[in-house]
Design a protein around this motif. Structure first.
Motif, PDB file in Angstrom:
ATOM      1  N   PRO A  56       3.497  15.762   2.488  1.00  0.00           N
ATOM      2  CA  PRO A  56       3.727  14.533   1.722  1.00  0.00           C
ATOM      3  C   PRO A  56       4.215  13.353   2.561  1.00  0.00           C
ATOM      4  N   VAL A  57       4.745  13.613   3.757  1.00  0.00           N
ATOM      5  CA  VAL A  57       5.243  12.517   4.592  1.00  0.00           C
ATOM      6  C   VAL A  57       4.068  11.675   5.069  1.00  0.00           C
ATOM      7  N   ARG A  58       4.189  10.344   4.929  1.00  0.00           N
ATOM      8  CA  ARG A  58       3.091   9.450   5.279  1.00  0.00           C
ATOM      9  C   ARG A  58       3.123   9.011   6.741  1.00  0.00           C
ATOM     10  N   ARG A  59       4.305   8.821   7.288  1.00  0.00           N
ATOM     11  CA  ARG A  59       4.415   8.329   8.657  1.00  0.00           C
ATOM     12  C   ARG A  59       4.050   9.436   9.636  1.00  0.00           C
ATOM     13  N   LEU A  60       3.286   9.059  10.677  1.00  0.00           N
ATOM     14  CA  LEU A  60       2.817  10.029  11.653  1.00  0.00           C
ATOM     15  C   LEU A  60       3.981  10.699  12.381  1.00  0.00           C
ATOM     16  N   ALA A 105      17.130  33.906  10.207  1.00  0.00           N
ATOM     17  CA  ALA A 105      17.298  33.312   8.870  1.00  0.00           C
ATOM     18  C   ALA A 105      17.171  31.794   8.932  1.00  0.00           C
ATOM     19  N   LEU A 106      17.770  31.200   9.968  1.00  0.00           N
ATOM     20  CA  LEU A 106      17.642  29.753  10.138  1.00  0.00           C
ATOM     21  C   LEU A 106      16.185  29.367  10.351  1.00  0.00           C
ATOM     22  N   GLY A 107      15.473  30.192  11.113  1.00  0.00           N
ATOM     23  CA  GLY A 107      14.053  29.921  11.331  1.00  0.00           C
ATOM     24  C   GLY A 107      13.242  29.994  10.055  1.00  0.00           C
ATOM     25  N   ILE A 108      13.560  30.950   9.179  1.00  0.00           N
ATOM     26  CA  ILE A 108      12.850  31.070   7.902  1.00  0.00           C
ATOM     27  C   ILE A 108      13.053  29.816   7.061  1.00  0.00           C
ATOM     28  N   VAL A 109      14.295  29.323   7.021  1.00  0.00           N
ATOM     29  CA  VAL A 109      14.603  28.135   6.226  1.00  0.00           C
ATOM     30  C   VAL A 109      13.919  26.902   6.814  1.00  0.00           C
ATOM     31  N   LEU A 110      14.047  26.710   8.129  1.00  0.00           N
ATOM     32  CA  LEU A 110      13.451  25.532   8.764  1.00  0.00           C
ATOM     33  C   LEU A 110      11.932  25.578   8.688  1.00  0.00           C
ATOM     34  N   ARG A 111      11.384  26.770   8.816  1.00  0.00           N
ATOM     35  CA  ARG A 111       9.925  26.909   8.730  1.00  0.00           C
ATOM     36  C   ARG A 111       9.417  26.498   7.354  1.00  0.00           C
ATOM     37  N   GLY A 112      10.102  26.976   6.315  1.00  0.00           N
ATOM     38  CA  GLY A 112       9.696  26.604   4.964  1.00  0.00           C
ATOM     39  C   GLY A 112       9.835  25.116   4.708  1.00  0.00           C
ATOM     40  N   ALA A 113      10.935  24.533   5.182  1.00  0.00           N
ATOM     41  CA  ALA A 113      11.153  23.092   4.989  1.00  0.00           C
ATOM     42  C   ALA A 113      10.099  22.295   5.739  1.00  0.00           C
ATOM     43  N   GLY A 114       9.802  22.710   6.975  1.00  0.00           N
ATOM     44  CA  GLY A 114       8.810  21.985   7.758  1.00  0.00           C
ATOM     45  C   GLY A 114       7.437  22.024   7.124  1.00  0.00           C
ATOM     46  N   PHE A 115       7.041  23.198   6.609  1.00  0.00           N
ATOM     47  CA  PHE A 115       5.723  23.328   5.991  1.00  0.00           C
ATOM     48  C   PHE A 115       5.640  22.510   4.701  1.00  0.00           C
ATOM     49  N   ALA A 116       6.718  22.536   3.916  1.00  0.00           N
ATOM     50  CA  ALA A 116       6.707  21.836   2.631  1.00  0.00           C
ATOM     51  C   ALA A 116       6.729  20.324   2.799  1.00  0.00           C
ATOM     52  N   LEU A 117       7.375  19.830   3.850  1.00  0.00           N
ATOM     53  CA  LEU A 117       7.593  18.389   3.976  1.00  0.00           C
ATOM     54  C   LEU A 117       6.562  17.665   4.834  1.00  0.00           C
ATOM     55  N   ARG A 118       5.820  18.397   5.648  1.00  0.00           N
ATOM     56  CA  ARG A 118       4.933  17.677   6.565  1.00  0.00           C
ATOM     57  C   ARG A 118       3.709  17.092   5.863  1.00  0.00           C
ATOM     58  N   GLY A 131       6.985  11.349  11.261  1.00  0.00           N
ATOM     59  CA  GLY A 131       7.581  12.342  10.383  1.00  0.00           C
ATOM     60  C   GLY A 131       6.729  13.596  10.275  1.00  0.00           C
ATOM     61  N   ARG A 132       5.413  13.414  10.173  1.00  0.00           N
ATOM     62  CA  ARG A 132       4.520  14.577  10.057  1.00  0.00           C
ATOM     63  C   ARG A 132       4.563  15.409  11.327  1.00  0.00           C
ATOM     64  N   ARG A 133       4.629  14.737  12.474  1.00  0.00           N
ATOM     65  CA  ARG A 133       4.716  15.474  13.735  1.00  0.00           C
ATOM     66  C   ARG A 133       6.040  16.226  13.833  1.00  0.00           C
ATOM     67  N   LEU A 134       7.122  15.597  13.399  1.00  0.00           N
ATOM     68  CA  LEU A 134       8.435  16.239  13.462  1.00  0.00           C
ATOM     69  C   LEU A 134       8.468  17.487  12.589  1.00  0.00           C
ATOM     70  N   TYR A 135       8.062  17.348  11.320  1.00  0.00           N
ATOM     71  CA  TYR A 135       8.102  18.495  10.422  1.00  0.00           C
ATOM     72  C   TYR A 135       7.093  19.566  10.830  1.00  0.00           C
ATOM     73  N   GLY A 136       5.947  19.124  11.367  1.00  0.00           N
ATOM     74  CA  GLY A 136       4.968  20.087  11.861  1.00  0.00           C
ATOM     75  C   GLY A 136       5.504  20.890  13.037  1.00  0.00           C
ATOM     76  N   ALA A 137       6.229  20.218  13.928  1.00  0.00           N
ATOM     77  CA  ALA A 137       6.819  20.907  15.075  1.00  0.00           C
ATOM     78  C   ALA A 137       7.880  21.902  14.626  1.00  0.00           C
ATOM     79  N   VAL A 138       8.691  21.518  13.634  1.00  0.00           N
ATOM     80  CA  VAL A 138       9.714  22.423  13.104  1.00  0.00           C
ATOM     81  C   VAL A 138       9.058  23.665  12.521  1.00  0.00           C
ATOM     82  N   PHE A 139       8.001  23.470  11.738  1.00  0.00           N
ATOM     83  CA  PHE A 139       7.281  24.606  11.148  1.00  0.00           C
ATOM     84  C   PHE A 139       6.710  25.521  12.223  1.00  0.00           C
ATOM     85  N   ALA A 140       6.082  24.950  13.224  1.00  0.00           N
ATOM     86  CA  ALA A 140       5.396  25.749  14.234  1.00  0.00           C
ATOM     87  C   ALA A 140       6.382  26.500  15.132  1.00  0.00           C
ATOM     88  N   VAL A 141       7.419  25.808  15.613  1.00  0.00           N
ATOM     89  CA  VAL A 141       8.387  26.454  16.511  1.00  0.00           C
ATOM     90  C   VAL A 141       9.161  27.544  15.779  1.00  0.00           C
TER      91      VAL A 141
END
Length: 346
Positions: free
Chosen positions: A107-111, A92-105, A113-123
């Motif tokens: 619009p984030v402009r800084r590289l 369940a935590l993975g579902i939430v973090l995955r959705g947040a990572g995909f949604a936020l990576r 931040g995009r890498r962080l949210y992308g990593a959260v989505f992928a892992v």
């Protein structure tokens, strides 16, 4: 009787989530393995573009699963969520973090931040199907019962670990097959060539893990093994094998047409084979469907609610998928928005 019908519906909804949600998890798997920022730019752009219109709709099936389990089979629900609270919480935590990572990576402009949210989505896309599969493996091997306490052995056993790995492999295969098809739809032949070999490799992993899992269940989950090698369970195993071979063959064809249908058939047949192999148990060999079902009145009302929900949901989801495949849900580009704005000002 009605309990058996509800149980069949529950199995079909699990299969729908395995196919729909599995495709999304598979896309996340390929996002994780795409490489660095430059090397993985094109595959990740396709993943974002393909997933954006429909990436949340597959959670509809998960909601169905939870409601039907809770309402129709409360004893089953209680035993599973008591014993498997840790892997299910992590999923369940993975579902939430995955959705947040995909949604936020995006619009984030800084590289960074995009890498962080992308990593959260992928892992999270890797870990979520593993823990869901591990929980299913614990149920299939009969390690859940009224007297079982939450423990690592309930989900970190040979059958659970193999079910978890098989869930990842099936998701990766689905994701690659669908992304290759999307690459053809978006007229990106380089990405089609990129994802086809990965889909074939994932199918090879699925075949190897499936054979190992069948061997392990012989000693670790004998009731399920017997169900998978006899009767209706064996029929669906054969269908899954044929669908796997058909998917691989279609991926070698120039057009690749129908490869997505074959891949969905592979995963759906595998899930139905597992459910059929457990008959007449919800939890082999301690809880039958009849013993785990709720009160007859509750089941009748649940059946009515299910029919109404399906009448409302299935046409809507079908239209959504059709619009997506027709390219009707693609967003406007910046250039198109500027042209539109200029026209309105004129």
């Amino acid at each position: 009787m009605i309990g058996g019908v509800i149980a069949v519906f529950l199995l079909l909804v699990i299969a729908a989530y395995a196919c729909g949600g599995g495709t999304d998890y598979g896309a996340g798997f390929w996002d994780l393995t795409a490489g660095g920022a430059e090397r993985g730019k094109r595959p990740r752009e396709l993943i974002d573009h393909a997933m954006e219109p429909v990436w949340e709709v597959n959670n509809v099936w998960l909601i169905f699963v939870l409601i039907v389990m809770w309402t129709g089979f409360p004893v089953f629900f209680q035993q599973v969520f008591t014993t498997m609270w840790l892997p299910l919480t992590l999923a369940a935590l993975g579902i939430v973090l995955r959705g947040a990572g995909f949604a936020l990576r995006r619009p984030v402009r800084r590289l960074v931040g995009r890498r962080l949210y992308g990593a959260v989505f992928a892992v999270a896309s890797l870990l979520t199907p593993f823990f869901l599969g591990a929980a299913v493996g614990g149920v299939a091997s009969g390690r859940v019962s009224a007297t079982t306490t939450a423990s690592t052995d309930a989900w970190a056993n040979p059958t659970s670990l193999l079910f978890g790995l098989l869930a990842i492999a099936c998701s990766a295969a689905l994701g690659a097959v669908f992304l290759a098809a999307d690459a053809r739809r978006f007229e990106a032949p380089d990405l089609d060539r990129y994802f086809r070999p990965r889909a074939l490799a994932a199918l090879g992993c699925v075949a190897v893990l499936a054979v190992i899992t069948l061997v392990v269940t012989h000693g670790d989950a004998p009731h399920v093994w017997h169900g998978l090698t006899h009767g209706a369970g064996l029929v669906f195993v054969v269908i899954a094998v044929v669908a796997t071979a058909a998917t691989a063959w279609l991926l070698t064809r120039a057009s690749g047409a129908w490869s997505r249908v074959a891949a969905v058939g592979m995963v759906a047949s595998a899930v139905i084979a597992w459910g059929t192999a457990q008959r007449p148990y919800l939890i082999p060999t301690s809880l039958t469907i009849a013993a785990g079902a709720g009160a007859p009145t509750t089941l009748r009302w649940l059946g009515i609610v299910i029919i109404v929900a399906l009448v409302l949901v299935i046409p809507a989801v079908a239209v959504l998928y059709w619009l997506d495949t027709q390219g009707e849900l693609e967003g406007l580009t910046d250039a198109e928005l500027r042209r539109t704005g200029g026209g309105e000002e004129a």
